[in-house]
Design a protein around this motif. Sequence first.
Motif, PDB file in Angstrom:
ATOM      1  N   LEU A  34      93.374  20.314   4.073  1.00  0.00           N
ATOM      2  CA  LEU A  34      93.967  18.975   3.997  1.00  0.00           C
ATOM      3  C   LEU A  34      94.292  18.558   2.565  1.00  0.00           C
ATOM      4  CD1 LEU A  34      91.812  16.936   6.564  1.00  0.00           C
ATOM      5  CD2 LEU A  34      94.134  17.812   6.867  1.00  0.00           C
ATOM      6  N   ILE A  35      93.793  19.298   1.594  1.00  0.00           N
ATOM      7  CA  ILE A  35      94.000  18.932   0.189  1.00  0.00           C
ATOM      8  C   ILE A  35      95.483  18.811  -0.164  1.00  0.00           C
ATOM      9  CG2 ILE A  35      93.694  19.710  -2.197  1.00  0.00           C
ATOM     10  CD1 ILE A  35      90.941  20.734  -1.431  1.00  0.00           C
ATOM     11  N   PRO A  36      96.349  19.772   0.206  1.00  0.00           N
ATOM     12  CA  PRO A  36      97.778  19.642  -0.128  1.00  0.00           C
ATOM     13  C   PRO A  36      98.418  18.381   0.452  1.00  0.00           C
ATOM     14  CG  PRO A  36      97.279  21.886   0.533  1.00  0.00           C
ATOM     15  CD  PRO A  36      96.067  21.073   0.847  1.00  0.00           C
ATOM     16  N   LYS A  37      98.052  18.033   1.676  1.00  0.00           N
ATOM     17  CA  LYS A  37      98.606  16.838   2.329  1.00  0.00           C
ATOM     18  C   LYS A  37      98.234  15.582   1.557  1.00  0.00           C
ATOM     19  CE  LYS A  37      97.618  13.963   6.405  1.00  0.00           C
ATOM     20  NZ  LYS A  37      96.772  13.015   5.667  1.00  0.00           N
ATOM     21  N   MET A  38      96.962  15.457   1.171  1.00  0.00           N
ATOM     22  CA  MET A  38      96.503  14.274   0.457  1.00  0.00           C
ATOM     23  C   MET A  38      97.122  14.194  -0.941  1.00  0.00           C
ATOM     24  SD  MET A  38      92.489  13.993   1.631  1.00  0.00           S
ATOM     25  CE  MET A  38      92.071  15.665   1.115  1.00  0.00           C
ATOM     26  N   LEU A  39      97.223  15.325  -1.616  1.00  0.00           N
ATOM     27  CA  LEU A  39      97.836  15.342  -2.944  1.00  0.00           C
ATOM     28  C   LEU A  39      99.299  14.915  -2.885  1.00  0.00           C
ATOM     29  CD1 LEU A  39      96.406  18.665  -4.464  1.00  0.00           C
ATOM     30  CD2 LEU A  39      95.935  16.341  -5.253  1.00  0.00           C
ATOM     31  N   SER A  40     100.010  15.402  -1.866  1.00  0.00           N
ATOM     32  CA  SER A  40     101.423  15.068  -1.708  1.00  0.00           C
ATOM     33  C   SER A  40     101.612  13.578  -1.413  1.00  0.00           C
ATOM     34  CB  SER A  40     102.031  15.913  -0.584  1.00  0.00           C
ATOM     35  OG  SER A  40     103.381  15.567  -0.367  1.00  0.00           O
TER      36      SER A  40
END
Length: 278
Positions: free
Chosen positions: A206-212
């Motif tokens: 989920l890290i990429p989604k939150m960063l984006s």
Amino acid sequence: MKKMSKFLILLIIIISIFFLLTIFIVTNINLSNALLGWSEYQAVEFRDKLIYFLSLGWWFILFIIIIFGFIISVKNFKKRWFIGILIIIISTGIWYLIGVSTSISTIDQNIFRKKMSSYSAMTSLLKKKDLRQKDIQLISYSLHFRNPVLQTGVYAVSRIINPVTELQDEYWYYPTNPFLKWSKTSNNITLPVDETISYNKIPWDLIPKMLSESKQRVNKLPVYYRGISILILSESGGRWHWTLSAEDIRGHNTYSDIYSLEGKYIETNTAASTSNSK
């Protein structure tokens, strides 16, 4: 012909000096304000735009180094072809270290932009011999970007309870280290622990989604922020939350997005105010 060569060399030197002087003026807050009337926000934003060009320049020079070494290898193929190979290996190695140490290189930029690479990177800790096939309990976690503009200079810190010794161990993750990506530090400080969470239950993908999503919110702010500089997973009130913080023009994390462990957006906090949205 010689006069033309001297003229071109002199012209290149003059242009280079003018270029460097211009960069010095526009990136200096006092000079850019006095000569151009720029605010501190404008000066920092322009400086950060230059960082993008520097990263492109890093790749361009790397390409030139490889081509130069290849040409030497071809010209001396019969006699000293290995010299070109050595030049490529040594020079690219040095240039790689320069890019990584200054965080200008974008080699580590995409690791936390994709679900699978993010998940693979963080779960690779469990492949270490003393942690393999064990239920690892996480105490705290943080993901850092030394260069928030490019989202590079990546490293992560995981504090866990060692299943063998039952002591607290702190592991640091450096994706640009080709030999040892996870390394245990000599930090022997024991932190008070209220809650832990199983390392396997953390949704690392989920890290990429939150960063984006957080980056999009930051870009819509009325004032300029340099980018997301840190992501923290921590426990509060019996619940685990992700906190993504953005760096302002003076290097302070004055903006934060809060997410639940499952990646649901909860709220945004700023130094001036707090806005809630669900």
